[in-house]
Design a protein around this motif. Structure first.
Motif, PDB file in Angstrom:
ATOM      1  N   SER A 246       0.813  -1.214   0.000  1.00 11.91           N
ATOM      2  CA  SER A 246       0.000   0.000   0.000  1.00 11.91           C
ATOM      3  C   SER A 246       0.852   1.272   0.000  1.00 11.91           C
ATOM      4  CB  SER A 246      -0.933   0.005   1.214  1.00 11.91           C
ATOM      5  OG  SER A 246      -0.187   0.085   2.412  1.00 11.91           O
ATOM      6  N   LEU A 247       2.167   1.129   0.170  1.00 15.53           N
ATOM      7  CA  LEU A 247       3.056   2.279   0.194  1.00 15.53           C
ATOM      8  C   LEU A 247       3.825   2.386  -1.118  1.00 15.53           C
ATOM      9  CD1 LEU A 247       4.530   1.983   3.818  1.00 15.53           C
ATOM     10  CD2 LEU A 247       2.692   3.488   3.029  1.00 15.53           C
ATOM     11  N   ASP A 248       3.866   3.586  -1.654  1.00 13.67           N
ATOM     12  CA  ASP A 248       4.615   3.874  -2.880  1.00 13.67           C
ATOM     13  C   ASP A 248       5.584   5.012  -2.563  1.00 13.67           C
ATOM     14  OD1 ASP A 248       5.578   4.170  -5.399  1.00 13.67           O
ATOM     15  OD2 ASP A 248       3.699   4.877  -6.304  1.00 13.67           O
ATOM     16  N   ASP A 249       6.853   4.665  -2.333  1.00 17.15           N
ATOM     17  CA  ASP A 249       7.846   5.638  -1.887  1.00 17.15           C
ATOM     18  C   ASP A 249       7.396   6.351  -0.622  1.00 17.15           C
ATOM     19  OD1 ASP A 249       9.615   5.062  -3.942  1.00 17.15           O
ATOM     20  OD2 ASP A 249       8.660   6.521  -5.299  1.00 17.15           O
ATOM     21  N   GLY A 250       6.801   5.587   0.276  1.00 17.60           N
ATOM     22  CA  GLY A 250       6.356   6.139   1.551  1.00 17.60           C
ATOM     23  C   GLY A 250       4.994   6.780   1.522  1.00 17.60           C
ATOM     24  N   GLU A 251       4.414   6.979   0.321  1.00 19.05           N
ATOM     25  CA  GLU A 251       3.099   7.588   0.200  1.00 19.05           C
ATOM     26  C   GLU A 251       2.036   6.494   0.128  1.00 19.05           C
ATOM     27  OE1 GLU A 251       2.449  10.809   0.446  1.00 19.05           O
ATOM     28  OE2 GLU A 251       4.606  11.065   0.821  1.00 19.05           O
ATOM     29  N   PHE A 252       0.927   6.720   0.806  1.00 15.64           N
ATOM     30  CA  PHE A 252      -0.130   5.713   0.879  1.00 15.64           C
ATOM     31  C   PHE A 252      -0.977   5.738  -0.383  1.00 15.64           C
ATOM     32  CE2 PHE A 252      -4.302   4.121   2.215  1.00 15.64           C
ATOM     33  CZ  PHE A 252      -3.935   2.907   2.774  1.00 15.64           C
ATOM     34  N   ARG A 253      -1.226   4.567  -0.956  1.00 14.11           N
ATOM     35  CA  ARG A 253      -2.090   4.429  -2.122  1.00 14.11           C
ATOM     36  C   ARG A 253      -3.479   4.007  -1.665  1.00 14.11           C
ATOM     37  NH1 ARG A 253      -1.446   0.437  -5.317  1.00 14.11           N
ATOM     38  NH2 ARG A 253       0.097  -0.864  -4.278  1.00 14.11           N
ATOM     39  N   HIS A 254      -4.500   4.702  -2.125  1.00 19.39           N
ATOM     40  CA  HIS A 254      -5.873   4.334  -1.789  1.00 19.39           C
ATOM     41  C   HIS A 254      -6.245   3.049  -2.521  1.00 19.39           C
ATOM     42  CE1 HIS A 254      -7.018   8.016   0.378  1.00 19.39           C
ATOM     43  NE2 HIS A 254      -6.110   8.587  -0.400  1.00 19.39           N
ATOM     44  N   HIS A 255      -6.911   2.192  -1.818  1.00 15.86           N
ATOM     45  CA  HIS A 255      -7.355   0.949  -2.442  1.00 15.86           C
ATOM     46  C   HIS A 255      -8.566   0.433  -1.681  1.00 15.86           C
ATOM     47  CE1 HIS A 255      -4.842  -0.256   0.911  1.00 15.86           C
ATOM     48  NE2 HIS A 255      -5.352  -1.474   0.850  1.00 15.86           N
ATOM     49  N   VAL A 256      -9.404  -0.339  -2.378  1.00 11.35           N
ATOM     50  CA  VAL A 256     -10.581  -0.934  -1.749  1.00 11.35           C
ATOM     51  C   VAL A 256     -10.272  -2.341  -1.280  1.00 11.35           C
ATOM     52  CG1 VAL A 256     -12.977  -1.651  -2.108  1.00 11.35           C
ATOM     53  CG2 VAL A 256     -12.153   0.482  -3.109  1.00 11.35           C
ATOM     54  N   GLU A 257      -9.589  -3.094  -2.089  1.00 10.35           N
ATOM     55  CA  GLU A 257      -9.185  -4.445  -1.736  1.00 10.35           C
ATOM     56  C   GLU A 257      -7.668  -4.545  -1.849  1.00 10.35           C
ATOM     57  OE1 GLU A 257     -12.642  -7.470  -2.894  1.00 10.35           O
ATOM     58  OE2 GLU A 257     -11.718  -6.506  -4.625  1.00 10.35           O
ATOM     59  N   PRO A 258      -7.066  -5.543  -1.190  1.00 11.50           N
ATOM     60  CA  PRO A 258      -5.607  -5.680  -1.308  1.00 11.50           C
ATOM     61  C   PRO A 258      -5.201  -5.879  -2.759  1.00 11.50           C
ATOM     62  CG  PRO A 258      -6.494  -7.128   0.406  1.00 11.50           C
ATOM     63  CD  PRO A 258      -7.664  -6.557  -0.338  1.00 11.50           C
ATOM     64  N   ALA A 259      -4.045  -5.329  -3.095  1.00 18.66           N
ATOM     65  CA  ALA A 259      -3.544  -5.532  -4.449  1.00 18.66           C
ATOM     66  C   ALA A 259      -3.406  -7.011  -4.736  1.00 18.66           C
ATOM     67  CB  ALA A 259      -2.187  -4.831  -4.602  1.00 18.66           C
ATOM     68  N   GLU A 260      -3.548  -7.370  -6.008  1.00 16.99           N
ATOM     69  CA  GLU A 260      -3.514  -8.788  -6.367  1.00 16.99           C
ATOM     70  C   GLU A 260      -2.195  -9.439  -5.956  1.00 16.99           C
ATOM     71  OE1 GLU A 260      -4.645 -12.382  -7.378  1.00 16.99           O
ATOM     72  OE2 GLU A 260      -5.927 -10.611  -7.320  1.00 16.99           O
TER      73      GLU A 260
END
Length: 330
Positions: A246-260
């Motif tokens: 869920s972290l992209d270079d320390g920044e949080f990515r919004h998501h509804v379900e866990p990435a595949e």
């Protein structure tokens, strides 16, 4: 579902249906003969006939010398015959009737095993299903039953295996709660999702799902516009799980379900752990008849006059004290 899996399931179901004829047991058989018959069937993995022999032994000779051992063997036979409820009932009955039996720990262990594999029916055994999305009722029961074994009999030979299974079950329960939390997010039940994530963080420390629980809290609190709580959870996630998906270079990515890829990682982790624990339990070490024969042999050797004993027989009859003192005080 592939055609290969369908054919396999059909063949197994047909085989089980064709092998359900009850075994006819001679009324004149003695207790020892019934016990030997059951042992032969168990050794040959013929669990249905073994069950019939053990039940006949227990009913005909309820106070015989093999009755209690037959009850233990019956638990194992039911389990291997894919009758978990009967196995659990037999284990509960043995624990209730013989709470001080030297092998009662085996009954506790098998009771946990029946819950451990309760949901592993014929389809689950051969089809690739994600166990982290299944109803956790059986997993909770199994965890609690193994916990009883470990608590009551920490030195039991079954305790190490029970502890390993408890770790697996704890990971499974944590992953299930993460799936529930993301379901709440999908239904816009943000507060329920945040509470589920916090529950995982507080109650399932040292499981791979703690990072997922923190990410769930961040997502839910951001949607609830609770900035302070979201920032606290995010800081904890960055500090402890900097590589979380869920972290992209320390920044949080919004998501509804866990990435595949995260779901795949979790399934791989569970499958790798399952290879260590999803194995059938072994029968209790040594049957009662074998133990009695060994005891009779030792008594027979002890009865041989010392003058005519062989060196090996003399060694077997000497006590630990005799060996330590080199026989000076014999």
């Amino acid at each position: 579902m592939s055609m290969k899996h369908l054919l396999l399931v059909a063949v197994l179901a047909l085989t089980a249906a064709c092998s359900s004829n009850p075994k006819v047991i001679d009324e004149s058989l003695s207790e020892s003969e019934l016990y030997l018959m059951a042992q032969e069937d168990l050794d040959a993995n013929n669990y249905g006939p073994a069950i019939e022999s053990l039940r006949a032994l227990e009913s005909r000779y309820p106070f015989g010398r093999f009755a209690q051992q037959a009850q233990l063997e019956l638990i194992y036979a039911y389990y291997q015959n894919n009758e978990p409820e009967a196995a659990k009932s037999s284990a509960d009955r043995f624990i209730r009737l013989h709470p001080q039996h030297p092998n009662v720990d085996y009954a506790y262990y098998m009771r946990g095993m029946t819950s451990f594999t309760r949901d592993a029916g014929i389809f689950e055994r051969f089809l690739p299903l994600d166990m982290t999305r299944r109803d956790p009722g059986a997993a909770r029961d199994s965890f609690n039953e193994f916990a009883q074994l470990v608590s009551r009999y920490p030195e039991s030979r079954y305790a190490p295996d029970a502890r390993l299974r408890m770790v697996y079950l704890r990971n499974l329960l944590a992953a299930y709660d993460i799936h529930v939390g993301h379901y709440y997010l999908k239904r816009d039940a943000h507060l329920a999702a945040a509470n589920r994530g916090r529950y995982v963080v507080e109650n399932f420390q040292q499981t791979p799902s703690v990072g997922d629980g923190l990410a769930l809290m961040v997502e839910a609190y951001q949607r609830l516009a609770m900035g302070d709580l979201a920032n606290t959870a995010l800081a904890t996630l960055r500090e402890n799980y900097p590589e979380h998906p869920s972290l992209d270079d320390g920044e949080f990515r919004h998501h509804v379900e866990p990435a595949e890829q995260e779901a795949g990682r979790l399934r791989s982790m569970m499958a790798g752990f399952a290879d260590k624990v999803l194995t059938p339990p072994s029968r209790q070490t040594g049957t009662q008849m074998e133990r009695e024969m060994q005891q009779q042999y030792q008594e027979a050797v002890a009865a041989i006059p010392r003058e005519i004993r062989t060196p090996e027989q003399e060694k077997q009859t000497r006590s630990i004290w005799s060996r330590i003192t080199f026989g000076l005080f014999d």
